[in-house]
Structures are given as C-alpha cells and as structure tokens.
Scaffold this motif. Structure first.
Motif, PDB file in Angstrom:
ATOM      1  N   GLY A  60     -14.121  80.464  20.339  1.00  0.00           N
ATOM      2  CA  GLY A  60     -14.757  80.948  19.115  1.00  0.00           C
ATOM      3  C   GLY A  60     -13.784  81.363  18.037  1.00  0.00           C
ATOM      4  O   GLY A  60     -14.098  82.232  17.214  1.00  0.00           O
ATOM      5  N   LEU A  61     -12.580  80.749  18.005  1.00  0.00           N
ATOM      6  CA  LEU A  61     -11.592  81.107  16.985  1.00  0.00           C
ATOM      7  C   LEU A  61     -11.484  80.007  15.929  1.00  0.00           C
ATOM      8  O   LEU A  61     -10.406  79.504  15.621  1.00  0.00           O
ATOM      9  CB  LEU A  61     -10.238  81.361  17.629  1.00  0.00           C
ATOM     10  N   ASN A  62     -12.640  79.615  15.396  1.00  0.00           N
ATOM     11  CA  ASN A  62     -12.644  78.677  14.281  1.00  0.00           C
ATOM     12  C   ASN A  62     -13.318  79.332  13.079  1.00  0.00           C
ATOM     13  O   ASN A  62     -13.939  80.393  13.195  1.00  0.00           O
ATOM     14  CB  ASN A  62     -13.345  77.367  14.658  1.00  0.00           C
ATOM     15  N   ALA A  63     -13.199  78.702  11.937  1.00  0.00           N
ATOM     16  CA  ALA A  63     -13.631  79.311  10.681  1.00  0.00           C
ATOM     17  C   ALA A  63     -15.149  79.402  10.541  1.00  0.00           C
ATOM     18  O   ALA A  63     -15.631  80.001   9.580  1.00  0.00           O
ATOM     19  CB  ALA A  63     -13.066  78.516   9.501  1.00  0.00           C
ATOM     20  N   TYR A  64     -15.885  78.851  11.498  1.00  0.00           N
ATOM     21  CA  TYR A  64     -17.345  78.811  11.366  1.00  0.00           C
ATOM     22  C   TYR A  64     -18.053  79.670  12.425  1.00  0.00           C
ATOM     23  O   TYR A  64     -19.278  79.739  12.446  1.00  0.00           O
ATOM     24  CB  TYR A  64     -17.839  77.359  11.491  1.00  0.00           C
ATOM     25  N   HIS A  65     -17.286  80.307  13.279  1.00  0.00           N
ATOM     26  CA  HIS A  65     -17.882  81.020  14.416  1.00  0.00           C
ATOM     27  C   HIS A  65     -18.376  82.415  14.023  1.00  0.00           C
ATOM     28  O   HIS A  65     -17.675  83.183  13.358  1.00  0.00           O
ATOM     29  CB  HIS A  65     -16.856  81.154  15.543  1.00  0.00           C
ATOM     30  N   SER A  66     -19.595  82.722  14.452  1.00  0.00           N
ATOM     31  CA  SER A  66     -20.156  84.069  14.330  1.00  0.00           C
ATOM     32  C   SER A  66     -20.719  84.463  15.692  1.00  0.00           C
ATOM     33  O   SER A  66     -20.967  83.610  16.552  1.00  0.00           O
ATOM     34  CB  SER A  66     -21.269  84.102  13.275  1.00  0.00           C
ATOM     35  N   TYR A  67     -20.930  85.755  15.892  1.00  0.00           N
ATOM     36  CA  TYR A  67     -21.462  86.211  17.182  1.00  0.00           C
ATOM     37  C   TYR A  67     -22.546  87.253  16.946  1.00  0.00           C
ATOM     38  O   TYR A  67     -22.592  87.917  15.905  1.00  0.00           O
ATOM     39  CB  TYR A  67     -20.348  86.769  18.070  1.00  0.00           C
ATOM     40  N   GLU A  68     -23.415  87.365  17.939  1.00  0.00           N
ATOM     41  CA  GLU A  68     -24.514  88.316  17.830  1.00  0.00           C
ATOM     42  C   GLU A  68     -23.982  89.745  17.926  1.00  0.00           C
ATOM     43  O   GLU A  68     -22.994  90.023  18.604  1.00  0.00           O
ATOM     44  CB  GLU A  68     -25.532  88.075  18.950  1.00  0.00           C
ATOM     45  N   THR A  69     -24.652  90.642  17.237  1.00  0.00           N
ATOM     46  CA  THR A  69     -24.246  92.043  17.250  1.00  0.00           C
ATOM     47  C   THR A  69     -25.463  92.952  17.352  1.00  0.00           C
ATOM     48  O   THR A  69     -26.554  92.602  16.900  1.00  0.00           O
ATOM     49  CB  THR A  69     -23.452  92.394  15.976  1.00  0.00           C
ATOM     50  N   ASN A  90     -13.533  83.324  10.961  1.00  0.00           N
ATOM     51  CA  ASN A  90     -14.590  83.218   9.948  1.00  0.00           C
ATOM     52  C   ASN A  90     -14.368  84.259   8.854  1.00  0.00           C
ATOM     53  O   ASN A  90     -14.484  83.974   7.658  1.00  0.00           O
ATOM     54  CB  ASN A  90     -15.949  83.406  10.613  1.00  0.00           C
ATOM     55  N   PHE A  91     -14.020  85.457   9.276  1.00  0.00           N
ATOM     56  CA  PHE A  91     -13.784  86.540   8.322  1.00  0.00           C
ATOM     57  C   PHE A  91     -12.561  86.249   7.452  1.00  0.00           C
ATOM     58  O   PHE A  91     -12.601  86.390   6.223  1.00  0.00           O
ATOM     59  CB  PHE A  91     -13.593  87.849   9.079  1.00  0.00           C
ATOM     60  N   LEU A  92     -11.450  85.823   8.068  1.00  0.00           N
ATOM     61  CA  LEU A  92     -10.239  85.523   7.302  1.00  0.00           C
ATOM     62  C   LEU A  92     -10.457  84.334   6.359  1.00  0.00           C
ATOM     63  O   LEU A  92      -9.930  84.297   5.246  1.00  0.00           O
ATOM     64  CB  LEU A  92      -9.074  85.223   8.248  1.00  0.00           C
ATOM     65  N   TYR A  93     -11.272  83.381   6.812  1.00  0.00           N
ATOM     66  CA  TYR A  93     -11.540  82.183   6.016  1.00  0.00           C
ATOM     67  C   TYR A  93     -12.378  82.510   4.776  1.00  0.00           C
ATOM     68  O   TYR A  93     -12.366  81.744   3.805  1.00  0.00           O
ATOM     69  CB  TYR A  93     -12.269  81.168   6.890  1.00  0.00           C
ATOM     70  N   SER A  94     -13.050  83.644   4.790  1.00  0.00           N
ATOM     71  CA  SER A  94     -13.872  84.035   3.637  1.00  0.00           C
ATOM     72  C   SER A  94     -13.033  84.182   2.379  1.00  0.00           C
ATOM     73  O   SER A  94     -13.509  83.932   1.269  1.00  0.00           O
ATOM     74  CB  SER A  94     -14.606  85.349   3.932  1.00  0.00           C
ATOM     75  N   GLY A  95     -11.777  84.569   2.531  1.00  0.00           N
ATOM     76  CA  GLY A  95     -10.903  84.691   1.366  1.00  0.00           C
ATOM     77  C   GLY A  95     -10.645  83.367   0.689  1.00  0.00           C
ATOM     78  O   GLY A  95     -10.384  83.309  -0.521  1.00  0.00           O
ATOM     79  N   ILE A  96     -10.719  82.288   1.472  1.00  0.00           N
ATOM     80  CA  ILE A  96     -10.592  80.942   0.902  1.00  0.00           C
ATOM     81  C   ILE A  96     -11.929  80.499   0.341  1.00  0.00           C
ATOM     82  O   ILE A  96     -12.019  80.008  -0.789  1.00  0.00           O
ATOM     83  CB  ILE A  96     -10.107  79.949   1.978  1.00  0.00           C
ATOM     84  N   ARG A  97     -12.988  80.661   1.130  1.00  0.00           N
ATOM     85  CA  ARG A  97     -14.320  80.210   0.734  1.00  0.00           C
ATOM     86  C   ARG A  97     -14.792  80.905  -0.538  1.00  0.00           C
ATOM     87  O   ARG A  97     -15.467  80.304  -1.377  1.00  0.00           O
ATOM     88  CB  ARG A  97     -15.299  80.453   1.884  1.00  0.00           C
ATOM     89  N   LEU A  98     -14.443  82.162  -0.705  1.00  0.00           N
ATOM     90  CA  LEU A  98     -14.863  82.936  -1.876  1.00  0.00           C
ATOM     91  C   LEU A  98     -13.846  82.872  -3.013  1.00  0.00           C
ATOM     92  O   LEU A  98     -13.941  83.611  -3.990  1.00  0.00           O
ATOM     93  CB  LEU A  98     -15.090  84.401  -1.479  1.00  0.00           C
ATOM     94  N   VAL A  99     -12.860  81.996  -2.898  1.00  0.00           N
ATOM     95  CA  VAL A  99     -11.835  81.741  -3.920  1.00  0.00           C
ATOM     96  C   VAL A  99     -11.097  83.029  -4.305  1.00  0.00           C
ATOM     97  O   VAL A  99     -10.934  83.350  -5.484  1.00  0.00           O
ATOM     98  CB  VAL A  99     -12.442  81.077  -5.174  1.00  0.00           C
ATOM     99  N   ILE A 100     -10.662  83.756  -3.286  1.00  0.00           N
ATOM    100  CA  ILE A 100      -9.881  84.979  -3.514  1.00  0.00           C
ATOM    101  C   ILE A 100      -8.391  84.702  -3.377  1.00  0.00           C
ATOM    102  O   ILE A 100      -7.577  85.113  -4.220  1.00  0.00           O
ATOM    103  CB  ILE A 100     -10.311  86.090  -2.526  1.00  0.00           C
TER     104      ILE A 100
END
Length: 399
Positions: A60-69, A90-100
């Motif tokens: 689960g260490l890819n940019a698209y993985h989420s887990y239940e909480t 997924n969290f670290l990739y958000s900085g790319i996806r959100l153009v930060i």
C-alpha cells in the motif's frame, strides 16, 4: 496450520505480477544510474525507490492507496460510504496533485539563478525561443499519432499539450501543465521529463557534435558585459508584471521564480537565500521525486499509451536541443562568429545540467573556452519561455 496459512497468505511474493516485476527492474536500473554512475542521484534515487515501493505487492505504498479509519474527526467518505484516510505516499503525492511543489521549486531555483548573462546579452532570448521547438514537435506528433498508428485512440488536445511540455526539459513545468491539463497522464509525463533531465549527458553531446563544425566549436566568446545591481533588481519585477498581465496562467511558476531571484538580488534577505538554495530545495526535490515514483504503479504505467508518451518526450528533448543549436548557429552567422553554437543545447531548460554540458564540450575542443555563463542566458530564457508556453496551453486548451 490455520494460523500458518493466514500468515503465508499475507506474503506479498505470491501476489507478484509480471508488470510489478518489470517496474521493480526499472527502479533498480535507476538506482544503478544514481548510485554507481552518479547521474543526478538527488533526483533519481528517491524516484527509483518510489517506483520500487509502489510496485511491491500488498504494502500500500503507492500514490493512490487509502485505508479505512475509525477516526470520527479526520478522513473522508468514499463512494461506498466508508471513511478513509490517505496512505503515506498518497498524502505526499497531494503536494504534486494540488500543484504545491512545482511553484515552490521555482522559488528555490530563483534564488540560485543569476539572470546577469541574459540581461547582458538579450540575444540569449532567441536561443531559448529556439529550444521550444521540442514542445511543439511533441505536441503535434502526439496529436496526430492516431493517423500514423492504425487503431490507436487519439490523444485529446489537452493531453497532447501536456505531453508537449515534456519538451521543456523542466520537470516542475511538466508537472504543472500535466496536473492542469491531463492529470491522469501525470506519472508517465513527470517520469519522462525527470528521466530525460538526468540523461542530458547521454542525449545532448552527440547532437551537439553532429550539428556543429570544428571551426564553430573552438569559438571563444567575449566576456559578458557587466550588469548593474539596479538592473538585476528591476528585471524580475518587470518580467513578473509583463508575464502576469499577458499570460496569467503562467503566474504561479513565473512569480515564484522571479520572487526567488528578487530575494537573491535584493541583498536584504540572506537567510531566505540560504534556506531556499539548500534545505528547502533538497526537501522539495526529495518529495517530488518520491511522489512521482510512487505514482508509477505498474497497472497505470505499463500501457501502450505510456510508451508513446515516453517516446514523444524523447523526440521533444531531441528536437528542443536541435532547435537551440540551430538558432545559435544562426546567431553565429549573423554576428560573424561571436556566438559559439555549443551553447545552443542550453535552449532547453534542463537547469543547470545543459549549461554544464556546454562548458564541458567547449573545454573539450578549446581549453580557453569558458561557455558556462554564456550558456546560462539561453537556459534561463528557456525556463521562462517554457513556463509561458505552458501557461498559454493551459489558458487556451482548458476552456
């Protein structure tokens, strides 16, 4: 035995696919280039490791993985009504996806860039413009691939524009354009852009040698004119105003690049300069490379479309280099031998690698040749130019 069976079922090896194996081999090759051959290790090493962990099964260490909480305070609900949290990548990739990350990288690059060669020799702008040939070559090739390859689905205008920006040879600009125009193509576009940046020492020298003559390679360029501190301070302010007025979509990149340069040249914020040039840039480079690598999951990356994108990216880089060199040869002719065409490879904005190649090739053919500062003019103009082209594409095709 039941417990043993459950434990064995959690082993990832039995879920390994051929595609994952291929991507792991790709990551190991990049690690070899970074560690053994020392090609851009700050970029390739985290990129390679990101590809590795993204393709190991069941981790689960890819940019698209989420887990239940079970947390009530944090998380979001998915389509099935299950509350989830983004995984680490997924969290670290958000900085790319959100153009930060890309604009912040440009901020750091601004504090490292000396615009003096460009200000002292405005002709450098022309070489940077010639280097944009790669962008338009990749754009038109990807747009008309369906008519060349029977049965292939055509790229849309947005997708072709995003692919074309690979020709900028500027990773942050390619990411910025892809996130706005074709986010589903971001992984192959970003990996192609960063990979070709790292492979500058392989790709450009043969082209430079092929397109220049022995007589041209030994040309010694005069020392650049002196630029005043006032000119250095006014330049980023003027460029920001002009660019944001005429190409607002390029504002995030250009404004951050010019802000970084203004901080550098003002001489009143040395703490910012030291932090941006070293710590912040290193952190951002690491996060971008790791995030992009973690997005290269085999089922999203190993497709015919990806291979075409990478091929178009290579053509874009080659034609960008050709465009810069041919423009420099034209300037050499116009100025009667005052411009060494070897600086034309810096018409692509692979900063600062392309300028180093110019210097190395110049020294190889004439030890008295010092082309580094002369090459920085085209490379800076190309960085600005490719960001502007990306902004124009976004303004026009995002409608």
């Amino acid at each position: 035995m039941e417990i043993l069976r459950i434990i064995v079922e959690t082993f990832g090896i039995q879920h390994m696919t051929v595609g994952q194996g291929i991507m792991i081999m790709v990551s190991l090759f990049f690690m070899y280039l970074a560690i053994v051959r020392k090609y851009e290790p700050l970029l390739l090493l985290p990129l390679a490791f990101g590809i590795l962990i993204a393709n190991l099964p069941n981790v689960g260490l890819n940019a698209y993985h989420s887990y239940e909480t079970a947390f009530e305070e944090i998380g979001t609900y998915n389509a099935e009504g299950v509350k989830i949290l983004p995984g680490l990548m997924n969290f670290l990739y958000s900085g790319i996806r959100l153009v930060i990350y890309p604009p912040l990288v440009f901020l750091c690059l601004g504090t490292m860039t000396d615009f003096s060669p460009l200000i002292a020799n405005p002709r450098s702008w022309i070489i940077g413009i010639g280097g944009q040939l790669g962008i338009f070559t990749a754009f038109f090739i990807s747009l008309y691939l369906s008519s060349i390859i029977p049965g292939m689905d055509a790229f849309t205008l947005k997708e072709a524009a995003a692919i074309g920006i690979i020709g900028s040879s500027d990773g942050p600009t390619a990411i910025y354009a892809a996130t706005r125009l074709a986010p589903h193509l971001l992984p192959p576009i970003a990996i192609a852009a960063f990979s070709y940046m790292a492979l500058v020492p392989f790709i450009q020298p043969p082209i430079m040698k092929l397109l220049t003559t022995k007589k041209e390679r030994v040309i010694v360029m005069p020392e650049p004119k002196r630029v005043t501190q006032k000119q250095k301070i006014m330049f980023p302010i003027i460029v920001t105003i002009i660019t944001l007025v005429f190409v607002p979509a390029a504002g995030a990149l250009i404004s951050m690049l010019m802000l970084g340069n203004l901080i550098r040249e003002s001489g009143v914020a040395d703490r910012y300069v030291r932090a941006f040039q070293n710590d912040l840039l290193s952190i951002l480079t690491f996060l971008v490379a790791l995030g992009i690598g973690s997005s290269a999951r085999w089922d999203r990356f190993l497709t015919p479309q990806t291979l075409l994108i990478i091929s178009c990216g290579l053509l874009a880089f080659i034609f960008g280099t050709i465009g810069g060199i041919m423009t420099a040869k034209l300037l050499c002719l116009i100025t009667r031998g005052k411009v060494n065409p070897l600086i034309g490879n810096s018409g692509v904005s692979a900063m600062p690698m392309a300028a180093r190649i110019s210097q190395r090739m110049g020294q190889l053919y004439n030890p008295d040749n010092h082309l580094l500062m002369h090459a920085m003019g085209p490379i800076v103009s190309s960085t600005i130019g490719s960001a502007i082209v990306a902004g124009i594409f976004i303004s026009y095709f995002l409608k």
